[in-house]
Design a protein around this motif. Structure first.
Motif, PDB file in Angstrom:
ATOM      1  N   VAL A 297       8.721  34.587  51.277  1.00  0.00           N
ATOM      2  CA  VAL A 297       9.955  35.240  51.685  1.00  0.00           C
ATOM      3  C   VAL A 297       9.506  36.854  51.216  1.00  0.00           C
ATOM      4  N   LEU A 298       9.734  37.401  52.234  1.00  0.00           N
ATOM      5  CA  LEU A 298       9.097  38.992  51.939  1.00  0.00           C
ATOM      6  C   LEU A 298      10.645  39.874  52.111  1.00  0.00           C
ATOM      7  N   MET A 299      10.767  40.422  50.975  1.00  0.00           N
ATOM      8  CA  MET A 299      11.810  41.207  50.717  1.00  0.00           C
ATOM      9  C   MET A 299      11.814  42.682  50.897  1.00  0.00           C
ATOM     10  N   PRO A 300      12.052  43.303  52.120  1.00  0.00           N
ATOM     11  CA  PRO A 300      11.942  44.673  52.202  1.00  0.00           C
ATOM     12  C   PRO A 300      12.963  45.551  51.345  1.00  0.00           C
TER      13      PRO A 300
ATOM     14  N   ARG B  96      -1.103  41.645  55.688  1.00  0.00           N
ATOM     15  CA  ARG B  96      -1.725  41.142  54.336  1.00  0.00           C
ATOM     16  C   ARG B  96      -1.537  39.562  54.057  1.00  0.00           C
ATOM     17  N   ILE B  97      -0.422  39.275  54.364  1.00  0.00           N
ATOM     18  CA  ILE B  97       0.052  37.781  53.767  1.00  0.00           C
ATOM     19  C   ILE B  97      -0.461  36.800  54.701  1.00  0.00           C
TER      20      ILE B  97
ATOM     21  N   PRO C 250       1.806  34.475  48.867  1.00  0.00           N
ATOM     22  CA  PRO C 250       2.581  34.425  47.373  1.00  0.00           C
ATOM     23  C   PRO C 250       3.887  33.791  47.961  1.00  0.00           C
ATOM     24  N   ARG C 251       4.637  33.153  47.138  1.00  0.00           N
ATOM     25  CA  ARG C 251       5.852  32.673  47.308  1.00  0.00           C
ATOM     26  C   ARG C 251       6.951  33.601  47.709  1.00  0.00           C
ATOM     27  N   ARG C 252       6.908  35.077  47.019  1.00  0.00           N
ATOM     28  CA  ARG C 252       7.695  36.174  47.533  1.00  0.00           C
ATOM     29  C   ARG C 252       6.928  37.157  47.350  1.00  0.00           C
TER      30      ARG C 252
ATOM     31  N   VAL D 230      10.262  16.780  40.450  1.00  0.00           N
ATOM     32  CA  VAL D 230       9.978  16.814  41.828  1.00  0.00           C
ATOM     33  C   VAL D 230       8.826  17.854  42.159  1.00  0.00           C
ATOM     34  N   THR D 231       8.044  18.139  40.936  1.00  0.00           N
ATOM     35  CA  THR D 231       7.080  19.307  41.178  1.00  0.00           C
ATOM     36  C   THR D 231       6.055  18.834  42.598  1.00  0.00           C
ATOM     37  N   ALA D 232       6.039  17.681  42.806  1.00  0.00           N
ATOM     38  CA  ALA D 232       5.197  17.212  43.956  1.00  0.00           C
ATOM     39  C   ALA D 232       5.879  18.178  45.194  1.00  0.00           C
ATOM     40  N   LEU D 233       7.160  18.335  45.413  1.00  0.00           N
ATOM     41  CA  LEU D 233       7.603  19.098  46.660  1.00  0.00           C
ATOM     42  C   LEU D 233       7.007  20.386  46.735  1.00  0.00           C
ATOM     43  N   LEU D 234       6.749  20.949  45.414  1.00  0.00           N
ATOM     44  CA  LEU D 234       6.123  22.446  45.529  1.00  0.00           C
ATOM     45  C   LEU D 234       4.815  22.342  46.203  1.00  0.00           C
ATOM     46  N   GLY D 235       4.128  21.489  46.488  1.00  0.00           N
ATOM     47  CA  GLY D 235       2.923  21.567  47.095  1.00  0.00           C
ATOM     48  C   GLY D 235       1.880  22.140  46.366  1.00  0.00           C
ATOM     49  N   ARG D 236       1.880  22.690  45.455  1.00  0.00           N
ATOM     50  CA  ARG D 236       0.861  23.529  44.628  1.00  0.00           C
ATOM     51  C   ARG D 236       0.654  22.975  43.362  1.00  0.00           C
ATOM     52  N   LEU D 237       1.697  22.210  42.651  1.00  0.00           N
ATOM     53  CA  LEU D 237       1.538  22.119  41.153  1.00  0.00           C
ATOM     54  C   LEU D 237       1.140  20.660  41.133  1.00  0.00           C
TER      55      LEU D 237
END
Length: 299
Positions: free
Chosen positions: A187-190, A250-251, A260-262, A292-299
């Motif tokens: 999520v990119l936040m301008p 860049r992302i 990055p997540r954000r 449900v950390t498995a749903l995060l994909g990275r942990l």
């Protein structure tokens, strides 16, 4: 300079502003870009040609495709065209948006519903076309161009900020569901941009002018909203939306698993990153407590 690993990228709302800049910059970085907008043969024909002209000589490739985020059929047709021509789809940049400015009470329910339709539900329509492709590939990136205004709500932008907050919630909710398929979310936040986009120039205003007039005590603040917003600019210099395009490049160019997540692209010191850090900690805390950390994909 071309990117080492070119991606096939679909950009929504690419006719003007950040979407147009991002489409051109991604092509210049070596990616294969499908810049989408409505009415390619009509009112947006000139915008489409402008993008094609700007991308001539780029290290990558830019094409324009018809896509109206208010139509699921249009989204499906656009994605089918992209996949048919490119053989797959690596990145979707959810950029389509429309600004609304005015006193909250003066907007009709129908006007607010349309704001949600364009600014939030439109991304869902595109995802319904895109995610079957990405799940099949077991790879992809959903890059949501949100807004720092959802972290600190300014005056006179209620339908827009509420809809962008819903858009942000769609991004977070979808991220839980797709990470297991190798699909990443950023999520990119301008920050605030008063120049260089069509946001303010094409902004919608509430139809109920009588309700607006009833707010006479705050009328001076509504009248000077533009000037007041300019005070956010660092050193009095209006932020250049190219910084958003540069951050998108860049992302997209980062290896899978390192995005990055954000992220924030802000020349106004709006400060969304102050809240983002705490929000991410809460997200991780929630995942751990629910198991449900498995749903995060990275942990």
């Amino acid at each position: 300079m071309s990117t080492e690993i070119p991606n096939t990228v679909l950009v929504t709302g690419a006719g003007t502003g950040m979407g147009a800049l991002a489409s051109i910059s991604l092509a210049e970085a070596g990616h294969r870009v499908f810049a989408s907008m409505r009415d390619l043969q009509g009112r947006n024909a000139e915008k489409a040609q402008h993008l094609l002209d700007r991308a001539k000589g780029a290290d990558g490739e830019l094409s324009v495709v018809e896509l109206d985020v208010l139509s699921e059929d249009s989204a499906v047709a656009a994605v089918e065209e992209v996949v048919g021509r490119a053989g797959g789809l690596d990145v979707v940049v959810h950029n389509a948006a429309h600004l609304l400015v005015g006193v909250t009470e003066a907007f009709s329910p129908e006007e607010v519903i349309r704001a949600f339709d364009v600014n939030a539900v439109g991304a869902l329509r595109v995802n319904r076309a895109v995610l079957p492709v990405m799940r099949s590939q077991e790879s992809g990136l959903l890059l949501w161009v949100g807004s720092g205004t959802t972290r600190a709500i300014p005056p006179f932008l209620a339908p827009y900020t509420a809809a962008k907050a819903a858009f942000d919630a769609f991004a977070d909710s979808t991220a839980w569901e797709v990470a297991a398929y190798g699909i990443e979310t950023t999520v990119l936040m301008p920050g605030v941009f008063t120049h260089g986009t069509a946001h303010f120039a094409n902004a919608a205003f509430p139809a109920d002018t009588e309700r607006t007039a009833a707010y006479d005590k705050i009328a001076p603040f509504l009248a000077t909203m533009g000037e007041d917003t300019e005070r956010l600019m660092v050193d009095g210099v209006s932020a250049d939306p190219q910084i958003v395009a540069d951050e998108i490049v860049r992302i997209v160019g980062l290896p899978a698993g390192q995005r990055p997540r954000r992220a924030v692209a802000d020349g106004s010191d709006y400060g969304a990153e102050i809240v983002n850090g705490a929000a991410e900690e809460l997200r991780l805390r929630l995942a751990r407590r629910m198991g449900v950390t498995a749903l995060l994909g990275r942990l």
